[in-house]
Design an enzyme around this catalytic site. Structure first.
Site, PDB file in Angstrom:
ATOM      1  N   TYR A 146     -50.286  80.246   8.315  1.00  0.00           N
ATOM      2  CA  TYR A 146     -50.609  81.343   9.227  1.00  0.00           C
ATOM      3  C   TYR A 146     -50.695  80.854  10.676  1.00  0.00           C
ATOM      4  O   TYR A 146     -50.506  81.628  11.611  1.00  0.00           O
ATOM      5  CB  TYR A 146     -51.931  82.014   8.843  1.00  0.00           C
ATOM      6  CG  TYR A 146     -51.885  82.818   7.550  1.00  0.00           C
ATOM      7  CD1 TYR A 146     -50.752  82.846   6.758  1.00  0.00           C
ATOM      8  CD2 TYR A 146     -52.978  83.562   7.131  1.00  0.00           C
ATOM      9  CE1 TYR A 146     -50.720  83.567   5.580  1.00  0.00           C
ATOM     10  CE2 TYR A 146     -52.954  84.298   5.955  1.00  0.00           C
ATOM     11  CZ  TYR A 146     -51.822  84.290   5.182  1.00  0.00           C
ATOM     12  OH  TYR A 146     -51.783  85.008   4.020  1.00  0.00           O
ATOM     13  N   LYS A 196     -51.087  73.537  -5.214  1.00  0.00           N
ATOM     14  CA  LYS A 196     -49.707  73.703  -5.699  1.00  0.00           C
ATOM     15  C   LYS A 196     -49.012  72.348  -5.529  1.00  0.00           C
ATOM     16  O   LYS A 196     -47.949  72.228  -4.917  1.00  0.00           O
ATOM     17  CB  LYS A 196     -49.018  74.820  -4.869  1.00  0.00           C
ATOM     18  CG  LYS A 196     -47.654  75.247  -5.379  1.00  0.00           C
ATOM     19  CD  LYS A 196     -47.677  75.982  -6.696  1.00  0.00           C
ATOM     20  CE  LYS A 196     -46.268  76.269  -7.194  1.00  0.00           C
ATOM     21  NZ  LYS A 196     -46.234  76.732  -8.590  1.00  0.00           N
ATOM     22  N   ASP A 228     -50.864  79.357  -9.211  1.00  0.00           N
ATOM     23  CA  ASP A 228     -50.270  80.400 -10.067  1.00  0.00           C
ATOM     24  C   ASP A 228     -51.059  80.541 -11.362  1.00  0.00           C
ATOM     25  O   ASP A 228     -51.324  81.650 -11.837  1.00  0.00           O
ATOM     26  CB  ASP A 228     -48.771  80.135 -10.316  1.00  0.00           C
ATOM     27  CG  ASP A 228     -48.416  78.671 -10.450  1.00  0.00           C
ATOM     28  OD1 ASP A 228     -49.283  77.813 -10.214  1.00  0.00           O
ATOM     29  OD2 ASP A 228     -47.261  78.359 -10.793  1.00  0.00           O
ATOM     30  N   ASP A 252     -56.210  83.934   0.878  1.00  0.00           N
ATOM     31  CA  ASP A 252     -55.975  85.323   1.257  1.00  0.00           C
ATOM     32  C   ASP A 252     -55.561  86.117   0.018  1.00  0.00           C
ATOM     33  O   ASP A 252     -56.095  87.197  -0.277  1.00  0.00           O
ATOM     34  CB  ASP A 252     -54.864  85.346   2.329  1.00  0.00           C
ATOM     35  CG  ASP A 252     -54.693  86.705   2.981  1.00  0.00           C
ATOM     36  OD1 ASP A 252     -55.505  87.608   2.709  1.00  0.00           O
ATOM     37  OD2 ASP A 252     -53.742  86.869   3.769  1.00  0.00           O
ATOM     38  N   ASP A 256     -58.078  88.691  -2.763  1.00  0.00           N
ATOM     39  CA  ASP A 256     -57.792  90.108  -3.036  1.00  0.00           C
ATOM     40  C   ASP A 256     -57.710  90.346  -4.544  1.00  0.00           C
ATOM     41  O   ASP A 256     -58.114  91.394  -5.042  1.00  0.00           O
ATOM     42  CB  ASP A 256     -56.472  90.541  -2.378  1.00  0.00           C
ATOM     43  CG  ASP A 256     -56.704  91.277  -1.046  1.00  0.00           C
ATOM     44  OD1 ASP A 256     -57.689  90.950  -0.364  1.00  0.00           O
ATOM     45  OD2 ASP A 256     -55.908  92.167  -0.694  1.00  0.00           O
TER      46      ASP A 256
HETATM   47  P1  NAD Z   1     -56.127  97.267   2.313  1.00  0.00           P
HETATM   48  O1  NAD Z   1     -57.018  96.120   1.953  1.00  0.00           O
HETATM   49  O2  NAD Z   1     -56.455  97.993   3.558  1.00  0.00           O
HETATM   50  O3  NAD Z   1     -56.124  98.343   1.109  1.00  0.00           O
HETATM   51  C1  NAD Z   1     -55.631  98.035  -0.195  1.00  0.00           C
HETATM   52  C2  NAD Z   1     -56.165  99.096  -1.173  1.00  0.00           C
HETATM   53  O4  NAD Z   1     -57.570  98.908  -1.344  1.00  0.00           O
HETATM   54  C3  NAD Z   1     -55.968 100.517  -0.672  1.00  0.00           C
HETATM   55  O5  NAD Z   1     -55.659 101.364  -1.750  1.00  0.00           O
HETATM   56  C4  NAD Z   1     -57.330 100.887  -0.104  1.00  0.00           C
HETATM   57  O6  NAD Z   1     -57.621 102.266  -0.145  1.00  0.00           O
HETATM   58  C5  NAD Z   1     -58.281 100.094  -1.008  1.00  0.00           C
HETATM   59  N1  NAD Z   1     -59.521  99.721  -0.300  1.00  0.00           N
HETATM   60  C6  NAD Z   1     -59.650  98.731   0.623  1.00  0.00           C
HETATM   61  N2  NAD Z   1     -60.918  98.701   1.061  1.00  0.00           N
HETATM   62  C7  NAD Z   1     -61.582  99.681   0.432  1.00  0.00           C
HETATM   63  C8  NAD Z   1     -62.931 100.167   0.482  1.00  0.00           C
HETATM   64  N3  NAD Z   1     -63.860  99.616   1.282  1.00  0.00           N
HETATM   65  N4  NAD Z   1     -63.260 101.212  -0.310  1.00  0.00           N
HETATM   66  C9  NAD Z   1     -62.371 101.750  -1.142  1.00  0.00           C
HETATM   67  N5  NAD Z   1     -61.079 101.351  -1.243  1.00  0.00           N
HETATM   68  C10 NAD Z   1     -60.703 100.332  -0.446  1.00  0.00           C
HETATM   69  O7  NAD Z   1     -54.664  96.689   2.348  1.00  0.00           O
HETATM   70  P2  NAD Z   1     -53.332  97.312   2.967  1.00  0.00           P
HETATM   71  O8  NAD Z   1     -53.293  98.782   2.716  1.00  0.00           O
HETATM   72  O9  NAD Z   1     -52.260  96.464   2.438  1.00  0.00           O
HETATM   73  O10 NAD Z   1     -53.451  97.034   4.516  1.00  0.00           O
HETATM   74  C11 NAD Z   1     -53.822  98.026   5.476  1.00  0.00           C
HETATM   75  C12 NAD Z   1     -53.915  97.376   6.849  1.00  0.00           C
HETATM   76  O11 NAD Z   1     -55.008  96.458   6.893  1.00  0.00           O
HETATM   77  C13 NAD Z   1     -52.668  96.592   7.248  1.00  0.00           C
HETATM   78  O12 NAD Z   1     -52.364  96.891   8.586  1.00  0.00           O
HETATM   79  C14 NAD Z   1     -53.089  95.149   7.118  1.00  0.00           C
HETATM   80  O13 NAD Z   1     -52.391  94.335   8.008  1.00  0.00           O
HETATM   81  C15 NAD Z   1     -54.569  95.226   7.483  1.00  0.00           C
HETATM   82  N6  NAD Z   1     -55.419  94.139   6.941  1.00  0.00           N
HETATM   83  C16 NAD Z   1     -56.434  93.705   7.744  1.00  0.00           C
HETATM   84  C17 NAD Z   1     -57.331  92.752   7.275  1.00  0.00           C
HETATM   85  C18 NAD Z   1     -58.489  92.305   8.150  1.00  0.00           C
HETATM   86  O14 NAD Z   1     -58.911  93.062   9.035  1.00  0.00           O
HETATM   87  N7  NAD Z   1     -59.054  91.122   7.935  1.00  0.00           N
HETATM   88  C19 NAD Z   1     -57.182  92.235   5.983  1.00  0.00           C
HETATM   89  C20 NAD Z   1     -56.159  92.720   5.179  1.00  0.00           C
HETATM   90  C21 NAD Z   1     -55.280  93.684   5.668  1.00  0.00           C
END
Ligand code: NAD
Length: 370
Positions: A146, A196, A228, A252, A256
């Site tokens: 990153y 890895k 993996d 990261d 998740d």
């Molecule tokens: P996301 O983590 O925002 O969401 C993934 C899934 O999880 C979605 O269905 C969402 O509704 C659900 N979810 C996430 N947090 C939740 C909560 N608190 N309550 C209920 N449901 C929840 O991932 P994405 O949709 O791939 O990314 C959206 C944006 O967020 C992108 O622009 C990405 O770059 C950014 N992002 C930011 C960070 C950060 O601020 N550190 C981390 C990851 C992704």
């Protein structure tokens, strides 16, 4: 009275909604302790870009510099919306990663926690969850691919290419690994090195350093697992893990997955610690699919605040009161919709009602203690 200056970054998507609920908990804590939190709210993320033409205005940096801790919501937009912002100015590249670099917040703590009583939140079978999932993922946060050199262009064959470098030196690895061993010593004394090494030389260096530092921690049982295989093991046998340590990108992705085995990313708070400054944020993104609907789970934000109380301000009792307050809301049968499965009888509440209930439980936990 002790006064703490907090830089508050509501951010994008669900960020402002869940931040409000975290602030409610802070107010309860402020009301009953000899402490005050000065909340300095700043623009950060895509919303700042649309308003100020930058995801992190200079005033935001100034406020961060002055703050005792930074509390960050979420940043980012949906895939389609992101395209409105030039690539190098998008929030992660122009604000989030620079913040990590500026404050050298190398140690990212991501708890993956689900007690047995709440096994119904998880998509895993109760037999797999056993007595509960309790893992601390420690992710290196300022190195690896990153932060490596990047280049895009067209090669001699006329093909578009992208090149990104994954680089670690031993200093970067040592400091994160030491924190992982120290954390394991305070827990069940088991450390999984996620690597890895069968492909990546950086993983061979990482593993060599783990083995060198392990000599200073003979009580810690060290296991080595390919990343993996770890992805599978998190689903099939998550209770074998206590502390897992890994480089930036592995952390990261696997963290998740940690949210996935709990039942929602909404259960994933985190702490990002550097030598002088720490910031606290949910592990997840801005969830544009549910933003503005008052249905997001604020546990991740409130939990990040509990981590701040504990790790930045030494308010261990209030941190544990806050965790207990969230558990009490779940134990009373309430949760946000993300944690409800068709087979259970969870009473679904909104983001704001969840936050109100946590604040009420927190306030009553104090009355019980006095
Ligand atoms: P996301 O983590 O925002 O969401 C993934 C899934 O999880 C979605 O269905 C969402 O509704 C659900 N979810 C996430 N947090 C939740 C909560 N608190 N309550 C209920 N449901 C929840 O991932 P994405 O949709 O791939 O990314 C959206 C944006 O967020 C992108 O622009 C990405 O770059 C950014 N992002 C930011 C960070 C950060 O601020 N550190 C981390 C990851 C992704």
């Amino acid at each position: 009275m002790k006064k703490y200056h907090l830089c508050i970054m509501p951010g994008d998507g669900i960020g402002p909604e869940i931040m409000k609920e975290g602030v409610k908990a802070l107010k309860v804590i402020e009301d009953r302790n000899d402490v005050s939190f000065e909340l300095m709210e700043v623009p950060f993320g895509a919303s700042a870009w649309f308003e100020f033409g930058t995801c992190c205005p200079d005033e935001t940096w100034d406020t961060c510099d002055r703050a005792d801790a930074i509390v960050k919501g979420t940043v980012g937009l949906s895939h389609e919306e992101s395209r409105k912002i030039p690539i190098d100015e998008q929030p992660e590249r122009s604000a989030l990663l620079p913040m990590r670099r500026r404050y050298d917040t190398f140690a990212n703590f991501r708890p993956v926690y689900l007690p047995k009583a709440f096994h119904h939140f998880s998509p895993l079978k109760p037999a797999i969850i056993g007595e509960g999932i309790d893992i601390m993922i420690i992710r290196e946060l300022v190195g690896g691919i990153y932060f490596g050199e990047k280049e895009v262009g067209t090669n001699e064959q006329g093909l578009r290419y992208a090149r990104e470098v994954l680089e670690y030196d031993e200093g970067l690895i040592q400091r994160t690994v030491k924190i992982a061993f120290e954390t394991a010593m305070k827990r069940r004394k088991k450390l999984h090195n996620i690597h890895k090494s069968n492909v990546l030389k950086s993983s061979i260096l990482w593993t060599d350093i783990i083995m060198e530092i392990a000599e200073d921690y003979p009580e810690v049982d060290v296991q080595h697992m390919l990343v993996d295989a770890a992805a599978t093991a998190l689903c099939l046998n998550p209770t074998q893990f206590d502390v897992m340590v890994m480089e930036n990108m592995f952390g990261d992705i696997l963290s998740d997955q940690g949210g996935g085995i709990l039942g929602s990313l909404g259960l994933m708070p985190s702490a990002c610690l550097g030598p002088q400054k720490a910031y606290y944020e949910p592990s997840h993104g801005s969830a544009p699919d549910i933003a503005g609907k008052n249905i997001a789970n604020p546990y991740s934000m409130i939990g990040s605040i509990a981590m701040m109380l504990d790790m930045s301000f030494g308010m261990h009792e209030e941190a544990s009161n806050l965790w207990n307050a969230m558990s009490a809301v779940f134990a009373n049968g309430y949760s946000t919709g993300d944690l409800s499965r068709s087979t259970d009888s969870v009473k679904i509440v909104s983001t704001s009602e969840f936050g109100d209930r946590v604040a009420e439980e927190l306030a009553s936990s104090f009355l019980q203690n006095t």
